[in-house]
Enzyme design. Sequence first.
Site, PDB file in Angstrom:
ATOM      1  N   ASP A 119       0.835  -1.204   0.000  1.00 25.13           N
ATOM      2  CA  ASP A 119       0.000   0.000   0.000  1.00 25.13           C
ATOM      3  C   ASP A 119       0.873   1.260   0.000  1.00 25.13           C
ATOM      4  O   ASP A 119       1.861   1.338   0.739  1.00 25.13           O
ATOM      5  CB  ASP A 119      -0.874  -0.038   1.265  1.00 25.13           C
ATOM      6  CG  ASP A 119      -1.932   1.043   1.284  1.00 25.13           C
ATOM      7  OD1 ASP A 119      -2.794   1.029   0.408  1.00 25.13           O
ATOM      8  OD2 ASP A 119      -1.897   1.907   2.196  1.00 25.13           O
ATOM      9  N   GLU A 172      14.762 -15.374   0.502  1.00 28.97           N
ATOM     10  CA  GLU A 172      15.118 -16.426   1.463  1.00 28.97           C
ATOM     11  C   GLU A 172      14.095 -17.561   1.447  1.00 28.97           C
ATOM     12  O   GLU A 172      14.341 -18.625   1.996  1.00 28.97           O
ATOM     13  CB  GLU A 172      15.157 -15.862   2.894  1.00 28.97           C
ATOM     14  CG  GLU A 172      16.276 -14.873   3.157  1.00 28.97           C
ATOM     15  CD  GLU A 172      16.055 -14.153   4.488  1.00 28.97           C
ATOM     16  OE1 GLU A 172      15.244 -14.635   5.325  1.00 28.97           O
ATOM     17  OE2 GLU A 172      16.680 -13.099   4.673  1.00 28.97           O
TER      18      GLU A 172
HETATM   19  C1  NOJ Z   1      -4.489   2.940  -0.870  1.00 31.84           C
HETATM   20  C2  NOJ Z   1      -5.621   2.036  -0.537  1.00 31.84           C
HETATM   21  O1  NOJ Z   1      -5.968   1.299  -1.683  1.00 31.84           O
HETATM   22  C3  NOJ Z   1      -6.748   2.914  -0.038  1.00 31.84           C
HETATM   23  O2  NOJ Z   1      -7.945   2.209   0.091  1.00 31.84           O
HETATM   24  C4  NOJ Z   1      -6.316   3.549   1.245  1.00 31.84           C
HETATM   25  O3  NOJ Z   1      -7.310   4.467   1.675  1.00 31.84           O
HETATM   26  C5  NOJ Z   1      -5.001   4.304   1.086  1.00 31.84           C
HETATM   27  N1  NOJ Z   1      -4.032   3.565   0.329  1.00 31.84           N
HETATM   28  C6  NOJ Z   1      -4.389   4.608   2.428  1.00 31.84           C
HETATM   29  O4  NOJ Z   1      -3.894   3.434   3.015  1.00 31.84           O
END
Ligand code: NOJ
Length: 567
Positions: free
Chosen positions: A216, A265
């Site tokens: 993310d 690993e």
């Molecule tokens: C991207 C994620 O897909 C989204 O849903 C989220 O709100 C933001 N990153 C923050 O983590």
Amino acid sequence: MTQHLAAPAAPTTETRTDWWRDAVIYQVYPRSFADGNGDGMGDLEGIRSRLPYLRDLGVDAVWLSPFYASPQADAGYDVADYRAIDPMFGSLLDADAVIRDAHELGLRIIVDLVPNHSSDRHDWFRRALSEGPGSPLRERYHFRPGKGADGELPPNDWESIFGGPAWTRVPDGEWYLHLFAPEQPDFNWEHPAVQDEFRSILRFWLDMGVDGFRVDVAHGLVKQAGLPDIGRHDQLKLLGNDTMPFFDQDGVHEIYRSWRQVLEEYAGNELGPGGPSSEGRRRETGGRILVAEAWTPTVERAAQYVRPDEMHQAFNFQYLGTSWDAAELREVIDVSLAAMGPVGAPATWVLSNHDVTRHATRLANPPGLGTQLRTPGDRELGLRRARAATLLMLALPGSAYLYQGEELGLPDVTDLPDEVRQDPSFLRAAGQDGFRDGCRVPIPWTTEGSSYGFGTGGSWLPQPEGWGELSVQAQTGDPGSTLELYRSALAVRRAEAGLGAGGTVEWLDAPDGVLAFAREGFVCTVNTTAETVRIPAPGRVLLGSEEAEVSDGTVHLPADTTVWWAV
Ligand code: NOJ
């Protein structure tokens, strides 16, 4: 004029470790997929019960959006404990069962990793707050004194992606940085404890048996030294187009190189015999992968994340944002393949996810409205184009991502009343009207019954009337249904050697508004116009998003239609 664009070839041995190069990866949004315990919220038990459906659909892997312990300020993208499952989704035992069952069925599991920020309920952040200014734990986040006579102004002018300032002041007077909601404080990735902790979290989940991580905000971890002002107050408009001091800084790549070493690993997981192509998969081993969610200004910048010693894949958001226009599609396909070729990574393709309006609704609306829409548009047209767009996507070299429910042709629910909406980008600040809830409505499994088979206890976002007509049950066995189109497309994609990761895209002559390209033994033709076009039939029809009449060597390619051909 024809043009060749090479994509890296994938080995075809039975023990491929690079399964991900041409994998079709299905995103499950746990809240909205299937509810096993009848509390109105999807969960791991529900997911486990539906894994055979995903095996039969014909996908290779499943990406699970976050299921970690979380106060759910941002639907789980605010993690309080990276090694625990939120009770609303189940337990670690349930996660173990999902991973084991998936492998037995021939499916791989990718989990979401959220390293840019934690929840404000994370133990480190709570202690950082309670210990006060000067606490070493504050150094694991970005705490700063404010500006102004009494420190009453934020330390810089950065704006949150969800609206409002990216800083929140705590009672002792210091401020902390959060690029998203105030409940999502950003980690300080310069700090060795943060680096060590995430390598340990990777190992925890690799030991649990996962096949990879969707990372993310992969472009956000490192901030420009000194946290300089941007000097403008329309920063949201710059995102994805301009270089920001908090996004896509070169320092992030060091982190992913160290993560890659951790993954190396680990041996690949063995898959059981239950998968769609069980022959040859029985003893298959494969690599564990990292997938970047990196919103970069260009595809070339995205390619930096997938250099050979970094991640394996990066989402292609430029593709997702492209209008239903032949010239624009050709351009983004060319640019994507050209950018990924030199770094040896597969291109990826995606049309929908949990952050954007579903493509059946985006394509129902006029182009240029962005990716979060409140208007249903022309639903019939949107679905027709969505089916054609999907067949185009699945014909391209590389890996494709599907978002749960798109195989049912689900539209966005554009009329959710404000009182049920939960997206923090809607709730946060005036002027922000994020509409991500519309693509997060629980999916229909049955034509009737409580929440259309989603569960026995209602659904956390209301499902619209008529949802059951779009259900898995309603579409199964109907040869004209979108579900059966996806099933056929994934089966053909598996069977056709020319549709693997490698090979070339050779553009063929085609009238305006029509795309035609050849891969080995295969041709894809796409009519993006509103009129039927007549072109020479390149071979034998394999599959079409609509019926296309072929006579005397000519195909009448209907409006907004893609046809696959064996040549
Ligand atoms: C991207 C994620 O897909 C989204 O849903 C989220 O709100 C933001 N990153 C923050 O983590």
